[in-house]
Motif scaffolding. Structure first.
Motif, mmCIF file in Angstrom:
data_model
loop_
_atom_site.group_PDB
_atom_site.id
_atom_site.type_symbol
_atom_site.label_atom_id
_atom_site.label_comp_id
_atom_site.label_asym_id
_atom_site.label_seq_id
_atom_site.Cartn_x
_atom_site.Cartn_y
_atom_site.Cartn_z
ATOM 1 N N ASP A 154 0.879 -1.431 0.115
ATOM 2 C CA ASP A 154 -0.006 0.012 0.027
ATOM 3 C C ASP A 154 0.934 0.822 -0.326
ATOM 4 O OD1 ASP A 154 -2.421 -1.172 -0.101
ATOM 5 O OD2 ASP A 154 -2.724 -1.716 1.991
ATOM 6 N N PHE A 155 2.236 1.299 1.072
ATOM 7 C CA PHE A 155 3.196 2.190 1.251
ATOM 8 C C PHE A 155 3.360 2.622 -0.220
ATOM 9 C CE2 PHE A 155 7.594 3.263 1.454
ATOM 10 C CZ PHE A 155 7.348 4.959 1.522
ATOM 11 N N LYS A 156 3.912 1.650 -0.810
ATOM 12 C CA LYS A 156 4.578 1.574 -2.932
ATOM 13 C C LYS A 156 3.234 1.975 -3.680
ATOM 14 C CE LYS A 156 8.646 -1.036 -2.388
ATOM 15 N NZ LYS A 156 9.419 -2.086 -3.060
ATOM 16 N N ALA A 157 2.082 1.727 -3.745
ATOM 17 C CA ALA A 157 1.235 1.724 -4.205
ATOM 18 C C ALA A 157 0.883 3.496 -4.230
ATOM 19 C CB ALA A 157 -0.356 1.157 -4.456
ATOM 20 N N GLU A 158 0.787 4.391 -3.260
ATOM 21 C CA GLU A 158 0.347 5.475 -1.968
ATOM 22 C C GLU A 158 1.577 6.293 -3.031
ATOM 23 O OE1 GLU A 158 -1.597 6.829 -1.851
ATOM 24 O OE2 GLU A 158 -3.350 5.299 -0.677
ATOM 25 N N VAL A 159 2.559 5.860 -2.881
ATOM 26 C CA VAL A 159 3.823 7.018 -3.375
ATOM 27 C C VAL A 159 3.983 6.655 -4.652
ATOM 28 C CG1 VAL A 159 5.977 6.639 -3.944
ATOM 29 C CG2 VAL A 159 5.488 6.631 -2.151
ATOM 30 N N LYS A 160 3.674 5.678 -5.445
ATOM 31 C CA LYS A 160 3.392 5.500 -7.585
ATOM 32 C C LYS A 160 1.967 6.786 -7.704
ATOM 33 C CE LYS A 160 3.158 2.231 -11.362
ATOM 34 N NZ LYS A 160 1.653 2.734 -11.776
ATOM 35 N N LYS A 161 1.455 6.317 -6.899
ATOM 36 C CA LYS A 161 -0.040 7.386 -7.314
ATOM 37 C C LYS A 161 0.229 9.065 -6.916
ATOM 38 C CE LYS A 161 -3.684 6.067 -5.284
ATOM 39 N NZ LYS A 161 -5.196 5.825 -4.297
ATOM 40 N N LEU A 162 1.528 9.250 -5.870
ATOM 41 C CA LEU A 162 1.442 10.359 -5.848
ATOM 42 C C LEU A 162 2.442 11.120 -6.554
ATOM 43 C CD1 LEU A 162 2.312 12.768 -4.019
ATOM 44 C CD2 LEU A 162 4.364 11.124 -2.844
ATOM 45 N N LEU A 163 3.403 9.723 -7.947
ATOM 46 C CA LEU A 163 4.638 10.604 -8.616
ATOM 47 C C LEU A 163 3.802 11.302 -9.346
ATOM 48 C CD1 LEU A 163 7.654 8.859 -7.416
ATOM 49 C CD2 LEU A 163 7.117 10.721 -7.253
ATOM 50 N N GLU A 164 2.406 10.335 -9.576
ATOM 51 C CA GLU A 164 1.986 10.558 -10.936
ATOM 52 C C GLU A 164 0.962 11.612 -10.827
ATOM 53 O OE1 GLU A 164 0.688 6.714 -11.816
ATOM 54 O OE2 GLU A 164 2.155 5.722 -12.284
ATOM 55 N N ALA A 165 0.121 12.157 -9.667
ATOM 56 C CA ALA A 165 -0.673 13.016 -9.605
ATOM 57 C C ALA A 165 -0.421 14.500 -9.469
ATOM 58 C CB ALA A 165 -1.261 13.028 -7.844
ATOM 59 N N ASP A 166 -1.432 14.661 -10.506
ATOM 60 C CA ASP A 166 -1.302 16.760 -10.947
ATOM 61 C C ASP A 166 -2.110 17.070 -9.414
ATOM 62 O OD1 ASP A 166 -1.810 19.183 -11.323
ATOM 63 O OD2 ASP A 166 -2.690 19.192 -13.079
ATOM 64 N N LEU A 167 -0.554 18.074 -8.305
ATOM 65 C CA LEU A 167 -1.702 17.927 -6.748
ATOM 66 C C LEU A 167 -2.410 19.653 -6.962
ATOM 67 C CD1 LEU A 167 1.795 17.586 -4.718
ATOM 68 C CD2 LEU A 167 -0.079 16.237 -5.492
ATOM 69 N N ASN A 168 -2.118 20.297 -8.232
ATOM 70 C CA ASN A 168 -2.683 21.517 -8.844
ATOM 71 C C ASN A 168 -4.298 21.214 -9.244
ATOM 72 O OD1 ASN A 168 -0.727 22.966 -7.762
ATOM 73 N ND2 ASN A 168 -0.029 22.866 -9.682
ATOM 74 N N ALA A 169 -4.177 19.415 -9.349
ATOM 75 C CA ALA A 169 -5.961 19.914 -10.127
ATOM 76 C C ALA A 169 -6.915 20.110 -9.371
ATOM 77 C CB ALA A 169 -5.736 18.100 -10.598
ATOM 78 N N ALA A 170 -8.684 20.182 -9.863
ATOM 79 C CA ALA A 170 -9.960 20.520 -8.780
ATOM 80 C C ALA A 170 -9.480 19.831 -7.940
ATOM 81 C CB ALA A 170 -10.451 20.706 -10.322
#
Length: 372
Positions: free
Chosen positions: A330-346
């Motif tokens: 779960d930790f690695k999945a959350e990190v992967k999601k974080l690296l791919e995310a657009d933090l400024n998206a609505a």
């Protein structure tokens, strides 16, 4: 915490726990699949132990009482609450209840991660026993109290644990209960939401609701409750006035552990030395793999926009992994999601105030280590 208004009690019994025993079956060895389970069962090689979580528990709660359930970790507190609510059926004995119960236990435990927050309001409400019509009449109030805004239309799998807990609390407290069951849930969300949730619970107290409360905070217990029971290894060892029972609990938590006066030294065998060497090598390999993973993450973060915020969120995930709140996968999945995310998206699920300069300091530290 200030003392809350004193409860007004009656002689009417609303919860009766009679000779309740809860046993759980624990396999001695891990069985990974159903096929292996049946093979072991047919060969008579399925070994298990019986674990007694509650042992012949008896007590009554009268209307208007606020009962604290105290005990060290593993004493059986949460098991007792789940048995009263109906999550568990007692192995022996029975539980009798009167009135509507609002159980604030594992908030959001019944959410479907692929459904939106709005859809999960109906689902979680149904699990708690609310009708669809009742939820429909309360849904805007629930959404407003949760403070999720437009995130209510986002799948719950993208929520932080705090967002899930806030939504769960908002649904569970949408009803006017006769009995309120609280299991360490007065610390939901940020400071602002905690104050708001405590105010919601206090308003229920003022209406004379009966309360069962589990907390390790003696200050909270004394401020809220008038009675208490103390559990130890599934047995009730004290029952009565909250101050008297709390004093026994505090004495147990502060009692120094018995000192070992004599140590018995057993020489280690050659086989044990070999096993220890293998275990040490495996541990070192695991540490190196985690270091390589972190190096990769830091490198990826440095290439992304909002690196300071992204790094702060990564540290939060890392802390949860270290404290076993997140599994390795779960930790690695959350990190992967974080690296791919657009933090400024609505619809970004990351609500995080990042302290500036931490990532820059980490990069400088790594640069210095590389030069050495």
């Amino acid at each position: 915490m200030k003392q809350m208004s004193k409860p007004t009690t009656t002689d009417e019994v609303v919860i009766s726990v009679e000779h309740v025993t809860m046993r759980f079956t624990l396999n001695k060895e891990k069985v990974d699949n159903l096929k292996e389970y049946f093979i072991r069962m047919l060969k008579g090689k399925l070994e298990y132990n019986n674990f007694i979580a509650l042992n012949d528990v008896n007590f009554e709660v009268k209307k208007g009482d606020r009962l604290a359930i105290l005990g060290l970790n593993g004493a059986g507190k949460s098991t007792l609450l789940k048995t009263i609510v109906g999550v568990y059926k007692p192995t022996e004995g029975k539980v009798t209840k009167k009135g509507i119960i609002a159980p604030l236990l594992e908030l959001g435990a019944g959410f479907d991660p692929n459904y939106s927050g709005r859809e999960n309001i109906y689902l979680y409400g149904a699990i708690l026993g609310y009708s669809r019509e009742y939820i429909q009449s309360k849904i805007e109030e629930i959404i407003e109290f949760s403070e999720l805004g437009h995130f209510i239309e986002v799948p719950v799998k993208n929520y932080s644990s705090g967002m899930r807990a806030r939504l769960g609390f908002s649904i569970a407290t949408a009803v006017d209960p006769d009995i309120l069951i609280l299991d360490e849930v007065l610390s939901v969300g940020d400071a602002k939401f905690r104050k708001k949730s405590l105010g919601k619970v206090k308003s229920m107290f003022d209406r004379g609701v009966t309360v069962l409360f589990v907390s390790h905070s003696i200050e909270q217990v004394k401020a809220i409750c008038n009675k208490a029971i103390l559990l130890e290894h599934g047995n009730i060892i004290a029952h009565g006035d909250v101050d008297e029972v709390a004093a026994i609990y505090e004495e147990k938590t502060l009692r120094p552990k018995a000192q070992v006066t004599q140590a018995v030294v057993v020489p280690i065998t050659a086989d044990e030395k070999a096993e220890e060497k293998v275990a040490l090598a495996e541990a070192k390999e695991a540490i190196e793999k985690e270091k390589d993973f972190e190096d990769l993450v830091i490198d990826e973060i440095s290439k992304k926009p909002d690196s300071e915020k992204r790094y702060a969120i990564y540290l939060d995930f890392k802390e949860k992994y270290s404290s076993d709140e997140l599994s390795k996968d779960d930790f690695k999945a959350e990190v992967k999601k974080l690296l791919e995310a657009d933090l400024n998206a609505a619809d970004s699920p990351y609500e995080f105030e990042a302290p500036m300069g931490k990532f820059e300091a980490e990069l400088k530290k790594r640069s210095g280590e590389a030069q050495e």
